[in-house]
Design an enzyme around this catalytic site. Sequence first.
Site, short mmCIF file in Angstrom:
data_model
loop_
_atom_site.label_atom_id
_atom_site.label_comp_id
_atom_site.label_asym_id
_atom_site.label_seq_id
_atom_site.Cartn_x
_atom_site.Cartn_y
_atom_site.Cartn_z
N HIS A 144 0.85 -1.19 0.00
CA HIS A 144 0.00 0.00 0.00
C HIS A 144 0.88 1.24 0.00
O HIS A 144 1.30 1.72 1.05
CB HIS A 144 -0.92 -0.03 1.24
CG HIS A 144 -1.86 1.14 1.34
ND1 HIS A 144 -2.95 1.13 2.19
CD2 HIS A 144 -1.88 2.34 0.73
CE1 HIS A 144 -3.59 2.29 2.09
NE2 HIS A 144 -2.94 3.05 1.21
N HIS B 75 1.23 4.90 -2.62
CA HIS B 75 0.83 5.64 -3.83
C HIS B 75 2.09 6.26 -4.40
O HIS B 75 2.74 7.06 -3.70
CB HIS B 75 -0.19 6.72 -3.48
CG HIS B 75 -1.39 6.18 -2.77
ND1 HIS B 75 -2.59 5.95 -3.40
CD2 HIS B 75 -1.57 5.80 -1.48
CE1 HIS B 75 -3.46 5.47 -2.53
NE2 HIS B 75 -2.87 5.36 -1.35
N HIS C 34 -9.50 1.13 -0.73
CA HIS C 34 -9.37 1.82 0.55
C HIS C 34 -10.75 1.79 1.22
O HIS C 34 -11.76 2.15 0.59
CB HIS C 34 -8.99 3.29 0.33
CG HIS C 34 -7.55 3.52 -0.02
ND1 HIS C 34 -6.93 2.91 -1.07
CD2 HIS C 34 -6.62 4.32 0.58
CE1 HIS C 34 -5.66 3.33 -1.11
NE2 HIS C 34 -5.45 4.17 -0.13
N GLU D 226 -10.58 3.91 6.54
CA GLU D 226 -9.46 4.79 6.93
C GLU D 226 -10.07 5.87 7.83
O GLU D 226 -9.83 5.90 9.03
CB GLU D 226 -8.79 5.40 5.70
CG GLU D 226 -7.66 6.36 6.02
CD GLU D 226 -7.05 7.02 4.77
OE1 GLU D 226 -7.68 6.96 3.69
OE2 GLU D 226 -5.95 7.61 4.88
N ASP E 154 2.09 4.18 2.57
CA ASP E 154 1.03 5.02 1.99
C ASP E 154 1.61 6.14 1.10
O ASP E 154 1.62 5.97 -0.11
CB ASP E 154 0.13 5.59 3.10
CG ASP E 154 -1.28 5.92 2.62
OD1 ASP E 154 -1.62 5.59 1.47
OD2 ASP E 154 -2.06 6.49 3.42
N ASP E 155 2.02 7.24 1.69
CA ASP E 155 2.58 8.38 0.93
C ASP E 155 3.84 8.84 1.65
O ASP E 155 3.84 9.87 2.34
CB ASP E 155 1.54 9.51 0.88
CG ASP E 155 0.26 9.07 0.19
OD1 ASP E 155 0.28 8.94 -1.05
OD2 ASP E 155 -0.73 8.81 0.89
#
Length: 346
Positions: free
Chosen positions: A25, A27, A205, A208, A286-287
């Site tokens: 996971h 991006h 997703h 969250e 994630d980011d």
Amino acid sequence: MRQVKPVPPERLPELLRRMPKAELHMHIEGSLEPELMFALAARNGLTVPYPDVAALRRAYVFNNLQEFLDIYHAGTLVLRVEQDFYDMAWAYLQRAAADNVLHTEIFFDTQTHTGHGLAAEVVINGLHRACADAKAQLGISASLILCFLRHLPEHEAFEALEQALPLRDKLVGIGLASSELGHPPEKFAKVFARARALGFRLVAHAGEEGPPAYIWSALDVLRVERIDHGVQAMRDPALVTRLVHDRIPLTVCPLSNLKLKVFPALTRHNLGRMLQAGLVATVNSDDPAYFGGYLNENFMQTFAALGLTTQQAYQLAHNSFSASFIEASALRVFQDRLAEVFETFE
Ligand code: ADE
Ligand code: ZN
């Protein structure tokens, strides 16, 4: 699950760094570091609306998912040509290899970029070329998952799917990202049914910021195989029972949850309780350019905050491989390497 020998607490960070792992996971647009953002802007004759890298980093303070998505979206404006997507992905893949990531499944979207006038193949070809080079030069396997943007209408997701189909062989799956609240999974029932018929692996997703009901509908309406985040599942005991029974993996992102204020502190994160409940949880970044750390940093800070154990480290790494979309023969190789590192670690 194999029982592993506990290591002394002061040795656990080194084991976390060294253990082989998969990332499921992240991006790719969220791995765009400010330095590269300024470099790409200069290369493309564009300006970043901040005076310098330090000023941009200072703007990375968020109260919720939407505040983050607004800044994240602005950052993608510097991506203009195929080489930009290659350079962004290559930077992440090198960083992942340094964290002993053996396999990664990379999220990206085309709708952001087609919205800026780019063709979908510019995005997909640039990312795919970096994945192919990573296999050859870094020994890390990487596959691509195209995420639909859930704040946009379903017919636009259909367009994104159709545009990607000529490059079908470069993608492993379809996901669902962006603003969760007010955009339940069932909004995308038809396009996920089509993706499923085309043979794509499916993830979304859910849970969250959104309620457990969104996780139920991701499973029962979209029929996804993994839930991205899913931390809100712990509010619904019947849902936990379902996720445990069906061994549905949850791709948890602790530093993301901290930075987007899903939990008020890392010490309050529910990852330990998820594992105790028998959920197939994994740790992910994630980011990473926005949330303060790549995969090993997520492991280290979370283990320090929650006092997780050697056995839980093994469990999380094991889950990361078994929850991935790699084929069975590669899975066995990865699991064997994982077991060997735990057996020989001093
Ligand atoms: N896109 C990038 N990061 C995301 C996140 N944490 N949630 C939803 N969409 C995203
Ligand atoms: Zn995400």
